[in-house]
Motif scaffolding. Structure first.
Motif, short mmCIF file in Angstrom:
data_model
loop_
_atom_site.label_atom_id
_atom_site.label_comp_id
_atom_site.label_asym_id
_atom_site.label_seq_id
_atom_site.Cartn_x
_atom_site.Cartn_y
_atom_site.Cartn_z
N ASN A 1 -11.81 73.29 45.96
CA ASN A 1 -11.15 74.40 46.82
C ASN A 1 -9.93 73.51 47.38
OD1 ASN A 1 -10.66 76.61 48.17
ND2 ASN A 1 -11.54 75.97 49.90
N SER A 2 -9.97 72.36 47.65
CA SER A 2 -8.75 71.67 48.25
C SER A 2 -7.67 71.55 46.91
CB SER A 2 -8.98 70.16 48.79
OG SER A 2 -9.76 70.24 49.88
N PHE A 3 -8.08 71.16 45.96
CA PHE A 3 -7.22 71.11 44.80
C PHE A 3 -6.69 72.44 44.41
CE2 PHE A 3 -6.66 71.81 40.19
CZ PHE A 3 -5.66 70.91 39.85
N ALA A 4 -7.51 73.42 44.45
CA ALA A 4 -6.74 74.74 44.12
C ALA A 4 -5.59 75.06 45.11
CB ALA A 4 -7.98 75.90 44.01
N LYS A 5 -6.01 74.71 46.66
CA LYS A 5 -5.08 75.03 47.71
C LYS A 5 -3.86 74.23 47.53
CE LYS A 5 -4.56 74.97 52.61
NZ LYS A 5 -5.07 74.78 53.88
N LYS B 1 1.61 71.61 44.63
CA LYS B 1 1.67 69.98 44.63
C LYS B 1 0.72 69.88 43.38
CE LYS B 1 1.16 70.04 49.54
NZ LYS B 1 0.08 70.05 50.85
N LEU B 2 1.25 69.89 42.18
CA LEU B 2 0.77 69.89 40.76
C LEU B 2 -0.16 68.34 40.64
CD1 LEU B 2 3.16 71.37 38.53
CD2 LEU B 2 1.49 72.55 39.72
N ALA C 1 -8.32 69.55 35.61
CA ALA C 1 -7.28 68.43 35.13
C ALA C 1 -6.52 68.76 33.89
CB ALA C 1 -7.95 67.17 34.99
N SER C 2 -7.23 69.42 33.03
CA SER C 2 -6.62 69.85 31.84
C SER C 2 -5.47 71.02 32.05
CB SER C 2 -7.55 70.42 30.78
OG SER C 2 -6.88 70.89 29.63
N MET C 3 -5.93 71.97 32.80
CA MET C 3 -4.86 73.01 33.34
C MET C 3 -3.54 72.32 33.97
SD MET C 3 -5.36 76.10 36.01
CE MET C 3 -5.81 74.81 37.37
N ARG C 4 -3.95 71.41 34.97
CA ARG C 4 -2.71 70.72 35.49
C ARG C 4 -1.66 69.86 34.51
NH1 ARG C 4 -4.71 66.07 39.68
NH2 ARG C 4 -5.42 65.34 37.57
N ALA C 5 -2.50 69.11 33.70
CA ALA C 5 -1.52 68.63 32.68
C ALA C 5 -1.05 69.67 31.64
CB ALA C 5 -2.51 67.76 31.86
N LYS C 6 -1.49 70.63 31.44
CA LYS C 6 -0.68 71.76 30.47
C LYS C 6 0.12 72.39 31.07
CE LYS C 6 -4.41 72.49 27.31
NZ LYS C 6 -5.47 73.34 26.69
#
Length: 185
Positions: free
Chosen positions: A40-44, A50-51, A73-78
């Motif tokens: 949840n913190s990552f999604a926020k 804040k990628l 993590a894959s979504m963030r990298a892409k």
């Protein structure tokens, strides 16, 4: 005595239930709630732009939460790759626009120089035409030759005038292109 034994069994049962409840609470918190809270913190953070949030990296699990960590993590990298690609293309477009503006400016300068030269030639031709008319008036014997020369000069003047109009049209179009190039820059 039986009452004491019964009280001890009840107390032991209550202590066991309490221990099980606390163990279940501890397991639920560390196995389920902590990974959900970190996701949840990552999604926020991600939604706030804040990628490169590290919250997702703190999930250590081999279950569905581990899979979710890998997907996020894959979504963030892409997404970072896409943003870098967009940034690179924008820089290339900006550089191309600057080059285009420089070329349009050079074309405009060249066209203006050409127009000025054509105007000078046209004025010179008009002066020559006037001189030829004067010579024609003074030289009655060379009337035929003078008329032919005046006619040729008149055609050249008309051609020069048409060329001047064409060059002015080109200058107008170059200015339009320059305006468009500056707006896209």
């Amino acid at each position: 005595s039986i009452n004491t034994l019964l009280i001890m069994i009840i107390a032991l049962s209550l202590a066991t239930i309490l221990a099980l409840f606390l163990a279940l609470k501890f397991i639920t918190r560390h196995v389920v709630l902590n990974p959900i809270s970190k996701a949840n913190s990552f999604a926020k953070d991600f939604s706030e732009g804040k990628l490169y949030s590290n919250e997702i990296d703190n999930i250590d699990s081999n279950n569905e939460f581990g899979e979710m960590k890998q997907c996020m993590a894959s979504m963030r990298a892409k997404l970072a790759d896409v943003l870098n690609s967009i940034r690179s293309r924008a820089d290339e477009i900006s550089l191309g626009s600057e080059r285009l503006i420089g070329l349009v400016s050079q074309l405009e300068d060249g066209a203006q120089t050409q127009a000025a030269s054509t105007e000078e030639i046209s004025a010179s031709i008009e002066n020559i035409s006037a001189s030829i008319k004067q010579i024609n008036d003074n030289a009655q014997g060379a009337a035929s030759l003078s008329n032919e020369a005046a006619s040729d000069i008149s055609r050249v003047a008309n051609f020069s005038q048409a060329t001047l109009e064409t060059i002015k049209n080109v200058i107008d179009k170059i200015r339009i292109i320059n305006d468009i190039a500056q707006r896209t820059d």
